[in-house]
Design an enzyme around this catalytic site. Structure first.
Site, mmCIF file in Angstrom:
data_model
loop_
_atom_site.group_PDB
_atom_site.id
_atom_site.type_symbol
_atom_site.label_atom_id
_atom_site.label_comp_id
_atom_site.label_asym_id
_atom_site.label_seq_id
_atom_site.Cartn_x
_atom_site.Cartn_y
_atom_site.Cartn_z
ATOM 1 C CB ALA A 1 15.388 -2.796 42.676
ATOM 2 C CB ALA A 2 19.396 1.276 42.236
ATOM 3 C CB CYS A 3 17.548 -0.711 46.999
ATOM 4 S SG CYS A 3 16.025 -1.456 46.438
ATOM 5 N N GLY A 4 18.904 -3.403 45.162
ATOM 6 C CA GLY A 4 19.430 -4.963 45.377
ATOM 7 C C GLY A 4 20.363 -5.309 44.570
#
Length: 125
Positions: free
Chosen positions: A63-66
């Site tokens: 995921a972009a947030c990780g």
């Protein structure tokens, strides 16, 4: 947004046809029009990223947030995806300049790389 939905849907269809082992995440639920998140079990996402990068295709795994962590995506874990499958994930994001030919090139290149990596894995046995 309609163009991005169309590209994402075309990619899903092509993956289902060319790489039926692909596991689609969040299929059939509301999601971003420009993003498709999937896994190819048995092939590390990072390995595919490097192979595709050499072919001029930029993606991400997780995921972009990780994306700055080496751990499997906490988003996928919250969705009940195993850590093993999460490590095999790829995230494709489209931009305003992408067209259907980009999707077709991506799927053709991805299939070739997956086939090649699978044959290397078979040789190791």
């Amino acid at each position: 947004q309609r163009q991005l939905d169309s590209l994402r849907n075309h990619l899903e269809q092509q993956l289902a046809q060319q790489l039926p082992q692909a596991v689609m995440f969040s299929r059939g639920v509301e999601r971003l029009p420009n993003t498709l998140f999937f896994a190819l079990p048995g092939i590390e996402g990072e390995t595919l990223l490097m192979a595709l990068d050499r072919q001029g295709i930029a993606l991400s795994s997780g995921a972009a947030c990780g994306s700055h962590h080496n751990e499997p995506s906490h988003v996928l874990a919250a969705m009940g995806v195993s850590a093993e499958t999460a490590r095999c994930s790829l995230r494709v994001s489209f931009g305003k300049d992408n067209v259907e030919d980009d999707v077709n090139r991506f799927v053709t290149t991805l299939k070739r790389e997956v086939d090649q990596l699978s044959s290397f894995a078979a040789l190791a046995w």
